[in-house]
Design a protein around this motif. Structure first.
Motif, PDB file in Angstrom:
ATOM      1  N   ARG A  69       0.823  -1.226   0.000  1.00  0.00           N
ATOM      2  CA  ARG A  69       0.000   0.000   0.000  1.00  0.00           C
ATOM      3  C   ARG A  69       0.845   1.258   0.000  1.00  0.00           C
ATOM      4  O   ARG A  69       0.426   2.298  -0.505  1.00  0.00           O
ATOM      5  CB  ARG A  69      -0.935   0.018   1.219  1.00  0.00           C
ATOM      6  N   MET A  70       2.027   1.185   0.568  1.00  0.00           N
ATOM      7  CA  MET A  70       2.911   2.351   0.621  1.00  0.00           C
ATOM      8  C   MET A  70       3.382   2.753  -0.780  1.00  0.00           C
ATOM      9  O   MET A  70       3.645   3.927  -1.034  1.00  0.00           O
ATOM     10  CB  MET A  70       4.123   2.082   1.515  1.00  0.00           C
ATOM     11  N   LYS A  71       3.508   1.798  -1.690  1.00  0.00           N
ATOM     12  CA  LYS A  71       3.935   2.058  -3.078  1.00  0.00           C
ATOM     13  C   LYS A  71       5.143   2.992  -3.128  1.00  0.00           C
ATOM     14  O   LYS A  71       5.149   3.985  -3.844  1.00  0.00           O
ATOM     15  CB  LYS A  71       2.785   2.644  -3.897  1.00  0.00           C
ATOM     16  N   SER A  72       6.175   2.650  -2.356  1.00  0.00           N
ATOM     17  CA  SER A  72       7.285   3.568  -2.225  1.00  0.00           C
ATOM     18  C   SER A  72       8.622   2.838  -2.135  1.00  0.00           C
ATOM     19  O   SER A  72       8.839   2.022  -1.234  1.00  0.00           O
ATOM     20  CB  SER A  72       7.085   4.415  -0.965  1.00  0.00           C
ATOM     21  N   LYS A  73       9.522   3.168  -3.056  1.00  0.00           N
ATOM     22  CA  LYS A  73      10.884   2.643  -2.988  1.00  0.00           C
ATOM     23  C   LYS A  73      11.590   3.215  -1.764  1.00  0.00           C
ATOM     24  O   LYS A  73      12.413   2.545  -1.148  1.00  0.00           O
ATOM     25  CB  LYS A  73      11.663   2.997  -4.251  1.00  0.00           C
ATOM     26  N   ILE A  74      11.261   4.446  -1.415  1.00  0.00           N
ATOM     27  CA  ILE A  74      11.869   5.080  -0.249  1.00  0.00           C
ATOM     28  C   ILE A  74      11.481   4.326   1.020  1.00  0.00           C
ATOM     29  O   ILE A  74      12.322   4.100   1.897  1.00  0.00           O
ATOM     30  CB  ILE A  74      11.476   6.569  -0.155  1.00  0.00           C
ATOM     31  N   PHE A  75      10.222   3.924   1.111  1.00  0.00           N
ATOM     32  CA  PHE A  75       9.782   3.153   2.276  1.00  0.00           C
ATOM     33  C   PHE A  75      10.554   1.840   2.360  1.00  0.00           C
ATOM     34  O   PHE A  75      11.010   1.445   3.445  1.00  0.00           O
ATOM     35  CB  PHE A  75       8.276   2.897   2.225  1.00  0.00           C
ATOM     36  N   ILE A  76      10.755   1.172   1.243  1.00  0.00           N
ATOM     37  CA  ILE A  76      11.517  -0.074   1.220  1.00  0.00           C
ATOM     38  C   ILE A  76      12.963   0.179   1.650  1.00  0.00           C
ATOM     39  O   ILE A  76      13.524  -0.572   2.447  1.00  0.00           O
ATOM     40  CB  ILE A  76      11.448  -0.731  -0.170  1.00  0.00           C
ATOM     41  N   GLU A  77      13.559   1.227   1.142  1.00  0.00           N
ATOM     42  CA  GLU A  77      14.926   1.573   1.545  1.00  0.00           C
ATOM     43  C   GLU A  77      14.996   1.861   3.044  1.00  0.00           C
ATOM     44  O   GLU A  77      15.948   1.457   3.709  1.00  0.00           O
ATOM     45  CB  GLU A  77      15.438   2.784   0.753  1.00  0.00           C
ATOM     46  N   ASN A  78      13.992   2.546   3.565  1.00  0.00           N
ATOM     47  CA  ASN A  78      13.970   2.850   4.991  1.00  0.00           C
ATOM     48  C   ASN A  78      13.790   1.593   5.841  1.00  0.00           C
ATOM     49  O   ASN A  78      14.351   1.497   6.932  1.00  0.00           O
ATOM     50  CB  ASN A  78      12.892   3.881   5.322  1.00  0.00           C
ATOM     51  N   LEU A  79      13.026   0.627   5.352  1.00  0.00           N
ATOM     52  CA  LEU A  79      12.900  -0.644   6.064  1.00  0.00           C
ATOM     53  C   LEU A  79      14.256  -1.337   6.176  1.00  0.00           C
ATOM     54  O   LEU A  79      14.558  -1.944   7.204  1.00  0.00           O
ATOM     55  CB  LEU A  79      11.907  -1.573   5.355  1.00  0.00           C
ATOM     56  N   LYS A  80      15.061  -1.224   5.120  1.00  0.00           N
ATOM     57  CA  LYS A  80      16.393  -1.826   5.142  1.00  0.00           C
ATOM     58  C   LYS A  80      17.319  -1.069   6.100  1.00  0.00           C
ATOM     59  O   LYS A  80      18.094  -1.675   6.827  1.00  0.00           O
ATOM     60  CB  LYS A  80      17.013  -1.844   3.749  1.00  0.00           C
ATOM     61  N   LYS A  81      17.234   0.254   6.102  1.00  0.00           N
ATOM     62  CA  LYS A  81      18.133   1.084   6.909  1.00  0.00           C
ATOM     63  C   LYS A  81      17.795   1.084   8.392  1.00  0.00           C
ATOM     64  O   LYS A  81      18.682   1.162   9.233  1.00  0.00           O
ATOM     65  CB  LYS A  81      18.086   2.542   6.435  1.00  0.00           C
ATOM     66  N   TYR A  82      16.508   1.068   8.692  1.00  0.00           N
ATOM     67  CA  TYR A  82      16.052   1.258  10.068  1.00  0.00           C
ATOM     68  C   TYR A  82      15.264   0.043  10.560  1.00  0.00           C
ATOM     69  O   TYR A  82      14.045  -0.042  10.359  1.00  0.00           O
ATOM     70  CB  TYR A  82      15.193   2.517  10.173  1.00  0.00           C
ATOM     71  N   PRO A  83      15.934  -0.893  11.221  1.00  0.00           N
ATOM     72  CA  PRO A  83      15.262  -2.106  11.705  1.00  0.00           C
ATOM     73  C   PRO A  83      14.089  -1.822  12.646  1.00  0.00           C
ATOM     74  O   PRO A  83      13.177  -2.638  12.754  1.00  0.00           O
ATOM     75  CB  PRO A  83      16.366  -2.868  12.441  1.00  0.00           C
ATOM     76  N   GLU A  84      14.102  -0.662  13.280  1.00  0.00           N
ATOM     77  CA  GLU A  84      12.997  -0.333  14.187  1.00  0.00           C
ATOM     78  C   GLU A  84      11.671  -0.185  13.427  1.00  0.00           C
ATOM     79  O   GLU A  84      10.596  -0.404  13.988  1.00  0.00           O
ATOM     80  CB  GLU A  84      13.293   0.919  15.021  1.00  0.00           C
ATOM     81  N   LEU A  85      11.723   0.174  12.149  1.00  0.00           N
ATOM     82  CA  LEU A  85      10.495   0.237  11.341  1.00  0.00           C
ATOM     83  C   LEU A  85       9.896  -1.153  11.165  1.00  0.00           C
ATOM     84  O   LEU A  85       8.680  -1.332  11.204  1.00  0.00           O
ATOM     85  CB  LEU A  85      10.766   0.858   9.970  1.00  0.00           C
ATOM     86  N   VAL A  86      10.753  -2.134  10.961  1.00  0.00           N
ATOM     87  CA  VAL A  86      10.292  -3.518  10.840  1.00  0.00           C
ATOM     88  C   VAL A  86       9.653  -3.952  12.160  1.00  0.00           C
ATOM     89  O   VAL A  86       8.584  -4.575  12.158  1.00  0.00           O
ATOM     90  CB  VAL A  86      11.458  -4.461  10.453  1.00  0.00           C
ATOM     91  N   GLU A  87      10.282  -3.613  13.260  1.00  0.00           N
ATOM     92  CA  GLU A  87       9.731  -3.976  14.572  1.00  0.00           C
ATOM     93  C   GLU A  87       8.373  -3.312  14.803  1.00  0.00           C
ATOM     94  O   GLU A  87       7.472  -3.923  15.376  1.00  0.00           O
ATOM     95  CB  GLU A  87      10.720  -3.623  15.685  1.00  0.00           C
ATOM     96  N   LYS A  88       8.228  -2.074  14.356  1.00  0.00           N
ATOM     97  CA  LYS A  88       6.932  -1.392  14.494  1.00  0.00           C
ATOM     98  C   LYS A  88       5.847  -2.104  13.691  1.00  0.00           C
ATOM     99  O   LYS A  88       4.716  -2.236  14.144  1.00  0.00           O
ATOM    100  CB  LYS A  88       7.040   0.064  14.045  1.00  0.00           C
ATOM    101  N   LEU A  89       6.196  -2.571  12.491  1.00  0.00           N
ATOM    102  CA  LEU A  89       5.225  -3.316  11.681  1.00  0.00           C
ATOM    103  C   LEU A  89       4.844  -4.623  12.370  1.00  0.00           C
ATOM    104  O   LEU A  89       3.667  -4.996  12.385  1.00  0.00           O
ATOM    105  CB  LEU A  89       5.785  -3.602  10.289  1.00  0.00           C
ATOM    106  N   LYS A  90       5.826  -5.315  12.914  1.00  0.00           N
ATOM    107  CA  LYS A  90       5.552  -6.568  13.611  1.00  0.00           C
ATOM    108  C   LYS A  90       4.603  -6.339  14.779  1.00  0.00           C
ATOM    109  O   LYS A  90       3.644  -7.102  14.975  1.00  0.00           O
ATOM    110  CB  LYS A  90       6.848  -7.189  14.141  1.00  0.00           C
ATOM    111  N   THR A  91       4.863  -5.284  15.533  1.00  0.00           N
ATOM    112  CA  THR A  91       4.008  -4.971  16.686  1.00  0.00           C
ATOM    113  C   THR A  91       2.619  -4.557  16.240  1.00  0.00           C
ATOM    114  O   THR A  91       1.619  -5.008  16.798  1.00  0.00           O
ATOM    115  CB  THR A  91       4.663  -3.841  17.527  1.00  0.00           C
ATOM    116  N   ARG A  92       2.561  -3.718  15.226  1.00  0.00           N
ATOM    117  CA  ARG A  92       1.257  -3.232  14.752  1.00  0.00           C
ATOM    118  C   ARG A  92       0.355  -4.361  14.270  1.00  0.00           C
ATOM    119  O   ARG A  92      -0.854  -4.333  14.480  1.00  0.00           O
ATOM    120  CB  ARG A  92       1.486  -2.240  13.602  1.00  0.00           C
ATOM    121  N   TYR A  93       0.937  -5.363  13.640  1.00  0.00           N
ATOM    122  CA  TYR A  93       0.138  -6.445  13.068  1.00  0.00           C
ATOM    123  C   TYR A  93       0.229  -7.744  13.863  1.00  0.00           C
ATOM    124  O   TYR A  93      -0.048  -8.809  13.348  1.00  0.00           O
ATOM    125  CB  TYR A  93       0.532  -6.666  11.616  1.00  0.00           C
ATOM    126  N   SER A  94       0.588  -7.652  15.133  1.00  0.00           N
ATOM    127  CA  SER A  94       0.661  -8.873  15.959  1.00  0.00           C
ATOM    128  C   SER A  94      -0.701  -9.234  16.533  1.00  0.00           C
ATOM    129  O   SER A  94      -1.615  -8.489  16.544  1.00  0.00           O
ATOM    130  CB  SER A  94       1.661  -8.696  17.082  1.00  0.00           C
TER     131      SER A  94
END
Length: 94
Positions: A69-94
């Motif tokens: 839904r984000m449709k963003s290469k920047i969002f993907i790059e940020n997921l790679k750079k900032y592991p805390e974003l991945v953790e936020k997604l895990k928490t949000r959808y747990s």
């Protein structure tokens, strides 16, 4: 357990976002054109950019949908750079 993965093709200069239960088998299917009419059948050089592993199946599907839904290469790059974003997604959808 399931996972979310992001692939990148240098040939197409495109990302692909998916989720599955068997990651290595799924990459094999993408690179060997198992599904002839799929988007990933357009290239043979798919490589992992990001893996989010050890998820419940529905959690993986929800995270996959969120990233798409984000449709963003920047969002993907940020997921790679900032592991805390991945953790936020895990928490949000747990």
């Amino acid at each position: 357990m399931a996972c979310v993965y992001i692939l990148y093709s240098k040939t197409l200069h495109r990302h692909y976002i998916g989720s599955c239960k068997n990651l290595e088998n799924r990459l094999f299917e993408h690179n060997n054109k198992t599904f002839e009419n799929s988007f990933t059948s357009k290239a043979k050089d798919w490589e992992f950019v990001l893996k989010i592993e050890n998820l419940e199946y529905q959690q993986a599907r929800d995270i996959e949908k969120h990233i798409k839904r984000m449709k963003s290469k920047i969002f993907i790059e940020n997921l790679k750079k900032y592991p805390e974003l991945v953790e936020k997604l895990k928490t949000r959808y747990s």
